[in-house]
Structures are given as structure tokens and as C-alpha cells.
Design a protein around this motif. Structure first.
Motif, PDB file in Angstrom:
ATOM      1  N   ARG A  97       0.834  -1.198   0.000  1.00 13.70           N
ATOM      2  CA  ARG A  97       0.000   0.000   0.000  1.00 13.70           C
ATOM      3  C   ARG A  97       0.872   1.253   0.000  1.00 13.70           C
ATOM      4  O   ARG A  97       0.575   2.233  -0.695  1.00 13.70           O
ATOM      5  N   GLN A 127      -2.742  -4.019  -5.880  1.00 11.43           N
ATOM      6  CA  GLN A 127      -3.862  -3.652  -5.013  1.00 11.43           C
ATOM      7  C   GLN A 127      -4.782  -4.838  -4.733  1.00 11.43           C
ATOM      8  O   GLN A 127      -5.376  -4.922  -3.647  1.00 11.43           O
ATOM      9  N   GLU A 131      -6.126  -5.982  -0.992  1.00 13.03           N
ATOM     10  CA  GLU A 131      -7.533  -6.099  -0.605  1.00 13.03           C
ATOM     11  C   GLU A 131      -7.846  -7.482  -0.051  1.00 13.03           C
ATOM     12  O   GLU A 131      -8.592  -7.618   0.929  1.00 13.03           O
ATOM     13  N   TYR A 134      -6.220  -7.663   3.519  1.00 15.91           N
ATOM     14  CA  TYR A 134      -6.934  -6.838   4.489  1.00 15.91           C
ATOM     15  C   TYR A 134      -8.320  -7.419   4.802  1.00 15.91           C
ATOM     16  O   TYR A 134      -8.816  -7.302   5.933  1.00 15.91           O
TER      17      TYR A 134
END
Length: 641
Positions: A97, A127, A131, A134
Motif C-alpha cells: 500500500r 492492489q 484487498e 486486508y
């Protein structure tokens, strides 16, 4: 680059300061490996990086380097098939990130930092992995929502845990067990829920003893009423662990699939950490980028030593008309600091760092910076100070060439002064002949005279306040200085008889001591009064064997100063020379003729202008008209005013 010179010039302390501005071990590794570069293009590219980094931070907002950490080993472990822990996965995607944020930020800074912006263009955005991780990791553990089966198992776990707690609370609140329990709390032993029971009442609780206290007064009992539930709980926990492992295995596989791109991103982040640290150091030092000259010449304007708290700025130009500078001056006068300033600023610039100096400063790229600074005496190797210095100089003579910067502190010291001066002179001549740019400090008068006989040599001196005995730490290039030993000795209380003897030694060399005269009343010493009028060169006749004329322009060999013969030699061969605003007695052997009087002045020129200061000329006019109290004396060479 010579490692010994880096140590002598304290380049490691600059690196330590630079490392303090990095944000991660990634940047610190680059600082640790930093060495001065020897290719002009590489030096200039690194200096541009530093300038752009400084410009990015000039507004005070800062460049985003979020989540920057050294996760290279975690990525490599995943690439080798290891399953990463939840916290480790978060560290990896925090870096992902951060690199993505940096890329987008730098995309809007091309006008401010074109070079650094191009580095960010190579960052690979991942990305989708961010995602997934997370979503799958929550608070350092696998999230309930990572998959459906895990969510169901955790719901069942909570139901069973609640039932166990309810049954055990019934024991704690029952009056039947109040005197049986040691304490009113539920404990965990080996993952099972137990009650603390007094050992003497163990038989009153139906259940399995899981453990005991250290004193043996308490036993921990899992009641039979909760044992079945505990077994069910253990089975659910094993199922939960298996489901968590499957989630971590999948997420670690995503990291492994793009390990190469992640490692490349980390290298770019390290470069940014390093470049931004250079910019921060530049701001802290109030430093600037300098031009790198291709001809090996340097020009330092208001250069400051970066490790001194309140350095006196140095101004110096060398390498165009002159390539060897011989610096003289008193002890603690700043000669060594001047050498170290030139050397350290050069190393910093060649390492791509801004230097604390004024506008107009120009430095050069040298293939080697060779130095002999400080005392390298070694008891272990039986090396004296002189031996260590000469060993170092011998190494310098073997390696020196026209692309070198050579710095020699107190060259030739530690041995017989005559031999030391001769060795120092020969070494400087050899280094100069090799084409190197050289700065040397010395107390030897013979080395000051090299500038008189060698093109390309020039003297420099460190200024000194005679009244306070304080060095002024500023350098005058083009002028030889003095060690001011007699001045310092007088101010420190050395007797006049010793000082006069020392001055006599300077003028005449060693001689037998004079016989002690019989005691008699002291006489007032004779003073040398100024003549009523300047001498007429046409009427002056030189002493036999001394080709001097009043008005001759000469150089005083002991100081290097230029002067004008004001009075012809006396019986001892001493002339009076007007130099640097005062009249000095100098033995004729210590003078060198530069310009004869007949060639030095136009016809009808008033020699009084050249031979006397304005106050002296006024005094002589007054003496011609009336009596004037007080007399002026001529200063003997080496004497302090």
C-alpha cells in the motif's frame, strides 16, 4: 577510494548523521554501503537526487513513505512455500500500500522532481493482493469472514464457551461449594476450564484434577458436568485452526506469486528512503549542491566543516594557476581543520551529498583522496610518529597521479628538522610533478620558500591575533605565515634574555655564549630614531660585498613577505627593510632581491612613500620643525611588536 583517508576525514560520522534521517533498515543499508563515486556522471546524478529530495520537502508536507519496513525475508519465505503468520502478511501488504501511495504521489511531482518521479514509475501496483489480505486478516488474526466454514466454526465455538461459563458460574454462586473453593474465579489449565478447589475438599467436587498449585494447597478441577462440553470445544478449536491455516496458505500463495515484483518495489522504496535522508541532511546542514569541475580545480566559498559547532568559513581556490598549497600558521590555528574541510566536502560531494558552503563553490571528482592527517603511532607495530607518517607518505607516493587530491598535515615532522624539511620538500615536489592537487600544512620555513622557486606552488597562512594569542581560523591564500612561537612564548612569560637569544639564533645561527661581564650600572638601551628625511638612493653606497641599494624590492626568506630596503647594512650585515607597515632588521643572508631600486620607481619618485608609513612621515616632518618627545625603534626580524 582510500579507506584510511575516509577514516582520517571522518566520513563515517557523516554517514551516521545521514543514517539518522532514514526511516527503515532498507535505507540504512544503502547509507552503510555509501562510498564516494569516481565517475562524474554518477556523482552529478546522485547530487540531482539530493536536490530533488530537498525540493520535495521544502514545503514541509513530506513525502509519504507509509508502511516502510524490511519485509524482504518474509517475501522470500513465502516464495519458498512457507505459510506466513497474519501479522507478517499485514507487514507485506502495508508495504504494498505504501509503494502504491508513493507512486501516485510522485506522479504529480514530475515538475519538482523529474528524476525521482521516474523511479516511482517502475513500482508495480498489487492492489488486489492488498484487498484480499486486508479482508482476510483482522486485528492480527484471521477474520471470521475469511471463509464460510471458519465463520460457522467460530459461531459454534462461542455457543459452547458460553455453556461452559454458565455451568462453572453455577458452582461459584452455589452455597454448597462456598467452603470448597479456594477462590471464586474460573481458570484455564492446558486449554481446559477449571475451578480452584481446596485440596482438603477435593472429594466434594465430581471431576478430573488438571493440576495443582505450587504449595499443594489448591487443586484445579474440571467438573464432570463441563467435561463433555470441553471436549467438544477442543474439537471445534482444532477445526478452527485448520480453517485458519487454509486461509493463510492461500494468502501466502498470493504473495509468492508476485514475490519478484514485491522485492523490486522494496528496492525502489529503499532508494526513496535514502534519497529523502540526503535531502533532510542537506536541510539540516543548510547545505547546497555544487558544480563538479572537469579540470580537477576546486573553489570553496564560505565552506564550513560539517562536524564543527561554529566553524569559521573557509575560502579557497586551487588547481588553475596553482596545484600545491602550503599552509602555515600557529598551532591550533585551524590548519588541520582547513585540510579536513577540503577533504570532507570533496568526499561528501562525490558521495552525492550537498555540502555546507556558499554559492559559487565548485569541486572536482578525484579517483583517489589520499591523506596523512593525525598521529598514527603504533606501539604494537613499534612505529614512531615519524615512521608512521613516512610509511603513509611512501604509500601516497606509490599511488599518486594527476586525478588525486592529496592532504598532508605537518608534513615531515617527527625527526631532525633539517632532514624532515628536506624530505617534506622532496615529497611535495614529487606529488606536484605527478599532477595531483595538494594541500599541506607545515611549520618549516624551507617549505614556505617552495613557492618562490616552483611554478604551481603557492603559500597560505592562518590568521592569528597577536594581542590575544587567539587563532582567527581564517586562511589567506598567497601569503606565508608564521608559527608565532616567539610571540606566544613572550606572552606566556618566557624571559627577555631567552627571547633575545632565540632571535639571535634566528638571525645568526648557533654561536658560543658571550662571557659574563663584570657588574656595572645599567645603561639605557639605545633606540633607533627615524631619520629626519628619507635617504637618497643616489648618495647611498652599499657595503662591500653587499649589492643592496635603498629602495630595492626584496623578499624576506624567513617569512616570505615582500619589502623595500630602507637602510643599508651595518657592520654585522643587517639591513632595515620596510615590510607589512613596519621597519624590520634583517640579515642580508635572509633576503632575496626581487627588483632593483633603479627599475622599481619612476624618475623623481618620493621614496619616503615606499619606506615609511604616513604617521612616520608626519613625525619626520614634525621633527624637522621642532623637538618631538618619544622615538621610534626598528624591529629586529622575528621580534613581536
Amino acid at each position: 577510494m582510500d579507506i584510511d583517508a575516509l577514516e582520517m576525514l571522518e566520513f563515517d560520522k557523516i554517514k551516521a548523521m545521514l543514517a539518522g534521517y532514514t526511516q527503515s533498515s532498507l535505507g540504512r543499508e544503502l547509507v552503510e554501503g555509501l562510498l564516494p563515486m569516481t565517475q562524474v556522471a554518477a556523482v552529478e546524478a546522485s547530487l540531482r537526487e539530493t536536490s530533488e529530495a530537498r525540493a520535495l520537502m521544502a514545503g514541509g508536507a513530506g513525502v509519504p513513505l507509509h508502511g516502510l519496513a524490511d519485509v524482504r525475508e518474509l517475501v522470500r519465505r513465502a516464495d519458498r512455500g512457507a505459510v506466513l503468520a497474519p501479522g507478517d502478511l499485514l507487514k507485506v501488504v502495508d508495504c504494498l500500500r505504501g509503494s502504491r501511495t508513493l507512486k501516485r504521489y510522485m506522479g504529480g511531482k514530475r515538475h519538482v522532481a523529474p528524476c525521482l518521479s521516474r523511479y516511482a514509475e517502475a513500482i508495480v501496483e498489487l492492489q488486489a493482493i492488498e484487498e484480499r489480505v486486508y479482508a482476510g486478516i483482522d486485528g492480527g488474526r484471521v477474520a471470521d469472514t475469511a471463509n464460510d466454514r471458519l465463520a460457522k466454526v467460530r459461531r459454534e465455538l462461542r455457543v459452547v464457551e458460553d455453556r461452559i461459563q454458565s455451568k462453572l458460574q453455577a458452582y461459584l454462586s452455589s452455597s454448597q461449594y462456598r467452603d470448597v473453593l479456594q477462590e471464586s474465579y474460573i481458570s484455564l489449565k492446558d486449554g481446559r476450564h477449571v475451578l480452584p478447589v481446596k485440596a482438603s475438599h477435593r472429594h466434594r467436587v465430581d471431576g478430573l484434577v488438571i493440576g495443582a498449585s505450587g504449595s499443594g494447597m489448591t487443586v484445579f478441577v474440571e467438573p464432570a458436568a463441563v467435561r463433555r462440553l470441553s471436549n467438544e470445544l477442543q474439537a471445534l478449536r482444532a477445526e478452527e485452526e485448520a480453517e485458519e491455516y487454509q486461509v493463510l496458505l492461500i494468502l501466502s500463495g498470493l504473495v509468492a506469486a508476485d514475490a519478484g515484483a514485491m522485492l523490486a518495489n522494496l528496492e525502489i522504496l529503499a532508494q526513496y528512503d535514502f534519497a529523502l535522508a540526503k535531502g533532510k541532511l542537506s536541510l539540516a546542514m543548510e547545505a547546497r549542491a555544487v558544480a563538479m569541475r572537469p579540470d580537477g580545480a576546486i573553489q570553496i566559498v564560505q565552506g564550513r566543516h560539517p562536524l564543527l559547532r561554529s566553524p569559521v568559513p573557509l575560502n579557497l581556490a586551487l588547481g588553475r594557476r596553482y596545484r600545491t598549497l602550503v599552509i602555515t600558521g600557529p598551532n591550533t590555528g585551524g590548519k588541520t581543520v582547513a585540510l579536513k574541510t577540503v577533504g570532507l566536502l570533496t568526499l561528501m560531494a562525490q558521495a552525492g551529498l550537498h555540502v555546507p558552503a556558499g554559492e559559487g563553490t565548485e569541486l572536482a571528482v578525484f579517483t583517489e583522496v589520499l591523506a596523512d592527517i593525525g598521529d598514527h603511532q603504533s606501539i604494537a607495530q613499534s612505529l614512531s610518529t615519524f615512521s608512521s607518517h613516512m610509511g603513509r607518505i611512501a604509500d601516497i607516493l606509490r599511488r599518486v597521479n594527476g586525478d588525486c587530491l592529496v592532504l598532508l598535515d605537518e608534513v615531515g615532522t617527527g625527526t631532525d628538522p633539517a632532514e624532515g624539511a628536506a624530505l617534506a620538500a622532496a615529497s611535495l615536489e614529487a606529488i606536484h610533478a605527478a599532477g595531483a592537487l595538494t594541500l599541506a600544512t607545515t611549520h618549516y620555513s624551507d617549505l614556505k620558500r617552495l613557492a618562490d622557486v616552483h611554478a604551481g606552488f603557492i603559500n597560505g597562512c592562518m590568521e592569528f591575533d597577536r594581542d590575544t594569542l587567539q587563532p582567527l581560523f581564517s586562511m589567506i591564500v598567497g601569503e606565508a605565515g608564521s608559527s608565532h612561537a616567539l610571540c606566544i612564548a613572550e606572552r606566556l612569560g618566557v624571559g627577555q634574555d631567552v627571547l633575545e637569544a632565540a632571535r639571535r639564533h634566528l638571525r645568526e645561527g648557533p654561536h658560543p655564549p658571550a662571557p659574563i661581564p663584570a657588574a656595572k650600572a645599567p645603561e639605557e638601551p639605545a633606540a633607533c630614531a627615524l631619520p629626519a628625511h628619507p635617504p637618497d638612493p643616489a648618495q647611498a653606497a652599499p657595503e662591500a660585498g653587499l649589492p643592496w641599494q635603498v629602495g630595492d624590492v626584496v623578499r624576506i626568506l624567513t617569512t616570505g613577505h615582500r619589502g623595500v630596503v630602507a637602510e643599508l647594512a651595518d657592520a654585522r650585515g643587517e639591513l632595515v627593510v620596510f615590510a607589512r607597515g613596519r621597519r624590520v632588521k634583517v640579515n642580508h643572508k635572509r633576503l632575496r632581491l626581487l627588483v632593483k631600486a633603479a627599475d622599481a620607481y619612476p624618475e623623481g619618485y618620493d621614496l619616503g612613500v615606499a619606506l615609511y608609513t604616513w604617521p612616520d612621515r608626519k613625525l619626520m616632518r614634525d621633527m624637522g620643525r621642532k623637538h618631538v618627545a618619544g622615538r621610534h625603534r626598528v624591529i629586529t626580524e622575528g621580534e613581536d611588536r
